[in-house]
Design a protein around this motif. Structure first.
Motif, PDB file in Angstrom:
ATOM      1  N   UNK A   1       0.833  -1.202   0.000  1.00 33.19           N
ATOM      2  CA  UNK A   1       0.000   0.000   0.000  1.00 33.19           C
ATOM      3  C   UNK A   1       0.870   1.254   0.000  1.00 33.19           C
ATOM      4  N   UNK A   2       1.899   1.254   0.845  1.00 29.92           N
ATOM      5  CA  UNK A   2       2.811   2.400   0.897  1.00 29.92           C
ATOM      6  C   UNK A   2       3.582   2.519  -0.413  1.00 29.92           C
ATOM      7  N   UNK A   3       3.964   1.392  -0.972  1.00 24.97           N
ATOM      8  CA  UNK A   3       4.658   1.371  -2.251  1.00 24.97           C
ATOM      9  C   UNK A   3       3.781   1.960  -3.353  1.00 24.97           C
ATOM     10  N   UNK A   4       2.480   1.707  -3.262  1.00 26.30           N
ATOM     11  CA  UNK A   4       1.560   2.187  -4.283  1.00 26.30           C
ATOM     12  C   UNK A   4       1.245   3.666  -4.196  1.00 26.30           C
ATOM     13  N   UNK A   5       1.035   4.177  -2.962  1.00 22.43           N
ATOM     14  CA  UNK A   5       0.598   5.577  -2.859  1.00 22.43           C
ATOM     15  C   UNK A   5       1.663   6.523  -2.306  1.00 22.43           C
ATOM     16  N   UNK A   6       2.776   5.983  -1.784  1.00 17.99           N
ATOM     17  CA  UNK A   6       3.850   6.827  -1.302  1.00 17.99           C
ATOM     18  C   UNK A   6       3.527   7.604  -0.049  1.00 17.99           C
TER      19      UNK A   6
ATOM     20  N   UNK B   1      11.298  10.481  -6.262  1.00 20.99           N
ATOM     21  CA  UNK B   1      10.918   9.090  -6.479  1.00 20.99           C
ATOM     22  C   UNK B   1      11.001   8.305  -5.169  1.00 20.99           C
ATOM     23  N   UNK B   2      10.069   7.384  -4.967  1.00 19.08           N
ATOM     24  CA  UNK B   2      10.089   6.544  -3.775  1.00 19.08           C
ATOM     25  C   UNK B   2      11.316   5.636  -3.814  1.00 19.08           C
ATOM     26  N   UNK B   3      12.156   5.726  -2.797  1.00 18.39           N
ATOM     27  CA  UNK B   3      13.397   4.938  -2.793  1.00 18.39           C
ATOM     28  C   UNK B   3      13.383   3.833  -1.741  1.00 18.39           C
TER      29      UNK B   3
END
Length: 310
Positions: free
Chosen positions: A268-273, A301-303
């Motif tokens: 979920x966190x990976x999807x919405x940041x 960008x999400x790292x």
């Protein structure tokens, strides 16, 4: 058979909240309040404009903010917080480039035994200096920290600064890599999690969470790498480090644990940041009933995602 884990009588952090933008205000996205129902009810209808209250201040100033006392301050829920026994708070803004994704707020209670540390380090003149921190009963360790600085690559904060990645450090009281090991050992601090806090404007901040055995910040920590170049594909993350004294190693280098966007809590966190706070055991590893997952966005960008569980 479910894993049975002994639960500590106290944790260092009592409440965790996620405040998310809704137009020009921050509203409560999620919160874990433990048994503090009155404070939860006082928080639900509240919202913050830019610069208002603790979440709004972290948003406006684009930096982590430590607030060690509520009375006479800009904190807007003082009466409810004091009634719940809460005495201090830290607000961590989550930016993706110039865009605010959320503000994560942790609230703590103070007593004679609660020990740990939530520190904010800021780069000044080629070294990280303590911007502020909350230490509970670890007063000597607080004094040492105020008189310590870290060049790039040195100690936990300096290593995070150099690598631009979150880092887990074990055995703080005896580890040669932890510069303040002697005072950490005396304070009972055992585990350190350091992470970069990217913000607009170019200032460098590093957040460190230092956990003690008796009053831990968390009983399990995880670091997930979400960089497509390292993971091998977009919209996935790989567990690269983790620690839990009872469970041992949490990943296998030959068969690394993976998360996919929108699948499970990390997904979920990976999807919405956006940071996630879960106060229910649903979807969590056996033996845990709460979780915090904090995304790190580098250059927009999400790292990485760091997660901790109780």
């Amino acid at each position: 058979m479910d894993l049975v884990v002994d639960r500590p009588t106290r944790t260092f952090i009592e409440v965790t909240e996620v405040w998310v933008p809704d137009g020009d205000r921050l509203v409560l996205g999620a919160g874990n309040y433990g048994g503090l129902e009155s404070f939860a009810q006082a928080s639900e209808p509240v919202s913050f404009g830019k610069g208002e209250g603790l979440p709004g201040k972290a948003w406006a100033e684009a930096r982590p903010v430590v607030l060690k006392g509520f009375e006479g301050s800009y904190f807007q829920r003082t009466e409810a917080a004091l009634a719940a026994g809460l005495t201090s708070a830290v607000a961590i803004p989550v930016f993706a480039g110039d865009t605010l994704k959320a503000v994560l707020v942790t609230l703590c209670a103070d007593d004679e035994v609660r020990t740990g540390a939530i520190e904010v380090w800021r780069a000044k003149d080629e070294a990280l200096m303590l911007d502020d921190g909350y230490y509970g009963a670890a007063k000597h360790f607080e004094w040492v920290s105020k008189h310590t600085h870290f060049p790039r690559g040195q100690g936990l904060p300096g290593a995070v600064w150099s690598s631009e990645t979150p880092i887990l450090m074990r055995d703080l009281g005896s580890g040669y890599k932890f510069i303040r090991s002697e005072s950490a050992g005396k304070a009972g601090l055992t585990t350190g999690l350091g992470l970069p806090v990217p913000v607009p404007g170019g200032a460098t901040f590093v957040l460190t969470l230092l956990s003690a055995r008796g009053t831990p910040i968390a009983r399990r920590f995880e670091i997930w790498d979400a960089r497509a170049a390292r993971v091998g594909r977009a919209n996935e993350a790989v567990l690269i480090d983790g620690i839990c004294a009872r469970e041992g190693k949490l990943w296998n280098e030959d068969a690394p644990r993976r998360a996919t966007a929108w699948q499970g809590r990390i997904g979920q966190v990976l999807g919405n940041g956006v940071p996630l706070v879960a106060g229910s055991s649903a979807g969590l590893p056996a033996g845990y009933d709460s979780m915090v997952a904090l995304p790190i966005h580098q250059r927009g960008e999400l790292s990485h995602i760091v997660a901790w569980y109780n």
